[in-house]
Write a protein that holds these residues in place. Structure first.
Motif, PDB file in Angstrom:
ATOM      1  N   GLY A   1      -2.372 -14.876   4.112  1.00  0.00           N
ATOM      2  CA  GLY A   1      -3.280 -13.752   4.270  1.00  0.00           C
ATOM      3  C   GLY A   1      -2.588 -12.419   4.424  1.00  0.00           C
ATOM      4  N   ILE A   2      -1.278 -12.363   4.244  1.00  0.00           N
ATOM      5  CA  ILE A   2      -0.546 -11.116   4.336  1.00  0.00           C
ATOM      6  C   ILE A   2      -0.914 -10.216   3.155  1.00  0.00           C
ATOM      7  CG2 ILE A   2       1.436 -12.054   3.062  1.00  0.00           C
ATOM      8  CD1 ILE A   2       3.252 -10.347   4.827  1.00  0.00           C
ATOM      9  N   ASP A   3      -0.900  -8.892   3.366  1.00  0.00           N
ATOM     10  CA  ASP A   3      -1.160  -7.956   2.285  1.00  0.00           C
ATOM     11  C   ASP A   3      -0.071  -8.101   1.220  1.00  0.00           C
ATOM     12  OD1 ASP A   3      -0.975  -5.249   0.811  1.00  0.00           O
ATOM     13  OD2 ASP A   3      -2.807  -5.002   1.994  1.00  0.00           O
ATOM     14  N   ALA A   4      -0.478  -8.192  -0.052  1.00  0.00           N
ATOM     15  CA  ALA A   4       0.477  -8.446  -1.125  1.00  0.00           C
ATOM     16  C   ALA A   4       1.537  -7.364  -1.263  1.00  0.00           C
ATOM     17  CB  ALA A   4      -0.271  -8.603  -2.449  1.00  0.00           C
ATOM     18  N   SER A   5       1.222  -6.146  -0.809  1.00  0.00           N
ATOM     19  CA  SER A   5       2.212  -5.068  -0.910  1.00  0.00           C
ATOM     20  C   SER A   5       3.270  -5.152   0.184  1.00  0.00           C
ATOM     21  CB  SER A   5       1.513  -3.702  -0.842  1.00  0.00           C
ATOM     22  OG  SER A   5       0.920  -3.489   0.440  1.00  0.00           O
ATOM     23  N   ASP A   6       3.049  -6.008   1.178  1.00  0.00           N
ATOM     24  CA  ASP A   6       3.988  -6.150   2.292  1.00  0.00           C
ATOM     25  C   ASP A   6       4.899  -7.365   2.150  1.00  0.00           C
ATOM     26  OD1 ASP A   6       3.081  -3.876   3.611  1.00  0.00           O
ATOM     27  OD2 ASP A   6       1.545  -4.983   4.735  1.00  0.00           O
ATOM     28  N   LEU A   7       4.816  -8.059   1.046  1.00  0.00           N
ATOM     29  CA  LEU A   7       5.667  -9.228   0.846  1.00  0.00           C
ATOM     30  C   LEU A   7       7.135  -8.831   0.875  1.00  0.00           C
ATOM     31  CD1 LEU A   7       3.653 -10.969  -2.006  1.00  0.00           C
ATOM     32  CD2 LEU A   7       3.868 -11.755   0.356  1.00  0.00           C
ATOM     33  N   SER A   8       7.964  -9.668   1.519  1.00  0.00           N
ATOM     34  CA  SER A   8       9.375  -9.290   1.699  1.00  0.00           C
ATOM     35  C   SER A   8      10.350 -10.437   1.457  1.00  0.00           C
ATOM     36  CB  SER A   8       9.586  -8.762   3.123  1.00  0.00           C
ATOM     37  OG  SER A   8       9.255  -9.759   4.087  1.00  0.00           O
ATOM     38  N   LYS A   9       9.843 -11.644   1.224  1.00  0.00           N
ATOM     39  CA  LYS A   9      10.749 -12.799   1.206  1.00  0.00           C
ATOM     40  C   LYS A   9      11.073 -13.329  -0.187  1.00  0.00           C
ATOM     41  CE  LYS A   9       9.321 -14.243   5.829  1.00  0.00           C
ATOM     42  NZ  LYS A   9       8.824 -15.344   6.693  1.00  0.00           N
ATOM     43  N   GLY A  10      10.383 -12.860  -1.209  1.00  0.00           N
ATOM     44  CA  GLY A  10      10.561 -13.446  -2.525  1.00  0.00           C
ATOM     45  C   GLY A  10      11.422 -12.660  -3.482  1.00  0.00           C
ATOM     46  N   GLY A  11      12.099 -11.633  -3.027  1.00  0.00           N
ATOM     47  CA  GLY A  11      12.915 -10.816  -3.910  1.00  0.00           C
ATOM     48  C   GLY A  11      12.325  -9.432  -4.075  1.00  0.00           C
ATOM     49  N   ALA A  12      13.124  -8.504  -4.614  1.00  0.00           N
ATOM     50  CA  ALA A  12      12.730  -7.105  -4.692  1.00  0.00           C
ATOM     51  C   ALA A  12      11.494  -6.873  -5.550  1.00  0.00           C
ATOM     52  CB  ALA A  12      13.898  -6.275  -5.220  1.00  0.00           C
ATOM     53  N   ASN A  13      11.303  -7.650  -6.614  1.00  0.00           N
ATOM     54  CA  ASN A  13      10.185  -7.431  -7.534  1.00  0.00           C
ATOM     55  C   ASN A  13       8.976  -8.306  -7.242  1.00  0.00           C
ATOM     56  OD1 ASN A  13      11.665  -5.537  -9.110  1.00  0.00           O
ATOM     57  ND2 ASN A  13      12.721  -7.233 -10.127  1.00  0.00           N
ATOM     58  N   ALA A  14       9.055  -9.131  -6.227  1.00  0.00           N
ATOM     59  CA  ALA A  14       7.981 -10.083  -5.932  1.00  0.00           C
ATOM     60  C   ALA A  14       7.008  -9.486  -4.921  1.00  0.00           C
ATOM     61  CB  ALA A  14       8.561 -11.400  -5.418  1.00  0.00           C
ATOM     62  N   LYS A  15       6.229  -8.515  -5.392  1.00  0.00           N
ATOM     63  CA  LYS A  15       5.218  -7.880  -4.556  1.00  0.00           C
ATOM     64  C   LYS A  15       3.971  -7.637  -5.382  1.00  0.00           C
ATOM     65  CE  LYS A  15       8.185  -5.461  -1.243  1.00  0.00           C
ATOM     66  NZ  LYS A  15       8.495  -4.150  -0.603  1.00  0.00           N
ATOM     67  N   GLY A  16       2.811  -7.674  -4.716  1.00  0.00           N
ATOM     68  CA  GLY A  16       1.550  -7.394  -5.375  1.00  0.00           C
ATOM     69  C   GLY A  16       1.017  -6.045  -4.969  1.00  0.00           C
ATOM     70  N   LEU A  17      -0.292  -5.867  -5.143  1.00  0.00           N
ATOM     71  CA  LEU A  17      -0.938  -4.593  -4.858  1.00  0.00           C
ATOM     72  C   LEU A  17      -1.423  -4.507  -3.419  1.00  0.00           C
ATOM     73  CD1 LEU A  17      -3.094  -4.323  -8.080  1.00  0.00           C
ATOM     74  CD2 LEU A  17      -1.099  -2.931  -7.514  1.00  0.00           C
ATOM     75  N   GLN A  18      -1.489  -3.296  -2.920  1.00  0.00           N
ATOM     76  CA  GLN A  18      -2.044  -3.075  -1.590  1.00  0.00           C
ATOM     77  C   GLN A  18      -3.490  -3.570  -1.560  1.00  0.00           C
ATOM     78  OE1 GLN A  18      -1.650   0.929  -0.147  1.00  0.00           O
ATOM     79  NE2 GLN A  18      -3.152   0.633   1.492  1.00  0.00           N
ATOM     80  N   GLY A  19      -3.814  -4.325  -0.547  1.00  0.00           N
ATOM     81  CA  GLY A  19      -5.148  -4.888  -0.417  1.00  0.00           C
ATOM     82  C   GLY A  19      -5.289  -6.267  -1.023  1.00  0.00           C
ATOM     83  N   GLY A  20      -4.273  -6.713  -1.751  1.00  0.00           N
ATOM     84  CA  GLY A  20      -4.334  -8.037  -2.355  1.00  0.00           C
ATOM     85  C   GLY A  20      -3.942  -9.129  -1.375  1.00  0.00           C
ATOM     86  N   PHE A  21      -4.602 -10.275  -1.481  1.00  0.00           N
ATOM     87  CA  PHE A  21      -4.311 -11.429  -0.631  1.00  0.00           C
ATOM     88  C   PHE A  21      -3.022 -12.088  -1.104  1.00  0.00           C
ATOM     89  CE2 PHE A  21      -4.463 -15.820   0.624  1.00  0.00           C
ATOM     90  CZ  PHE A  21      -5.134 -15.859   1.841  1.00  0.00           C
ATOM     91  N   ALA A  22      -2.180 -12.478  -0.150  1.00  0.00           N
ATOM     92  CA  ALA A  22      -0.915 -13.121  -0.517  1.00  0.00           C
ATOM     93  C   ALA A  22      -0.452 -14.022   0.616  1.00  0.00           C
ATOM     94  CB  ALA A  22       0.149 -12.063  -0.826  1.00  0.00           C
ATOM     95  N   GLN A  23       0.617 -14.745   0.346  1.00  0.00           N
ATOM     96  CA  GLN A  23       1.249 -15.562   1.371  1.00  0.00           C
ATOM     97  C   GLN A  23       2.746 -15.615   1.102  1.00  0.00           C
ATOM     98  OE1 GLN A  23      -0.570 -19.388   1.182  1.00  0.00           O
ATOM     99  NE2 GLN A  23       0.192 -19.846  -0.851  1.00  0.00           N
TER     100      GLN A  23
END
Length: 214
Positions: free
Chosen positions: A151-173
């Motif tokens: 449920g983390i915001d997709a724009s805040d992803l930090s563990k999958g590499g520099a390019n592994a991020k989604g959009l602000q407001g997007g659902f992610a894990q």
């Protein structure tokens, strides 16, 4: 899908107002939910229009993320939600991965043939990849995640590499690590910083039933 706020056309959803939400089969099998976002997610290149299959006895990954995205074929219009050349995908990012007994296969359009790659058959020399990004349509296997955040915001992803991020407001894990046994995956594209294929074996299979990974 629901009508975006402010839309004057009933029954239509603005392409740039949603992102997919995908939870792995180990948690909710086949779950895909649509939500609001600030824009469409574009792939780094146009996909071919042919999906391919990947299997592995075991995948061991360090630094895992997953969020929603879109894969677009050449000639497609990413701004048009009804363009058949746009495909909703689950994007999986892995900072570093080891794949044991890796198989990748793709059927050759219009021909009774497939191209097949095998690698990492030696358990002491698996295939290895860094900064792995996969645009997939399905994933099966038995998965274990360590220190997962759902449920983390997709724009805040930090563990999958520099390019592994989604959009602000997007659902992610994301998780510190992931292990998947009996991996079976269907994907539109894969990118990696490095991809080491130990014991590479590439072949073309022909006949009424050409070889596929599964």
């Amino acid at each position: 899908m629901s009508v975006a706020q402010g839309s004057a056309v009933k029954g239509r959803t603005r392409w740039k107002r949603f992102a997919t939400v995908v939870v792995p089969a180990s948690f909710i099998a086949g779950a895909i939910v649509f939500g609001q976002a600030t824009g469409a997610i574009a792939a780094s290149f146009n996909v071919s229009g042919s999906q391919f299959k990947v299997s592995a006895d075991r995948l061991e990954g360090t630094g895992f993320v997953q969020y929603g995205g879109v894969a677009t074929e050449k000639g497609g219009n990413p701004s048009d939600p009804y363009d058949p050349k746009n495909h909703l995908v689950a994007v999986s990012g892995i900072a570093s991965a080891k794949l044991y007994n890796l198989c990748q296969s793709v059927k050759i359009p219009g021909l009774p043939a497939s191209m097949v790659i095998h690698a990492g058959k030696d358990k002491n020399n698996p295939a290895e990849a860094t900064d792995l990004l996969i645009n997939m349509s399905s994933l099966q296997g038995d998965a274990t995640f360590n220190n997962i955040q759902i449920g983390i915001d997709a724009s805040d992803l930090s563990k999958g590499g520099a390019n592994a991020k989604g959009l602000q407001g997007g659902f992610a894990q994301q998780a510190d690590s992931v292990t998947i046994t009996g991996l079976k995956q269907v994907a539109w594209s894969t990118t990696a910083g490095t991809f080491k294929l130990s014991g590479l074996d590439l072949s073309v299979s022909t006949g009424a039933k050409p070889e596929e990974c599964f």
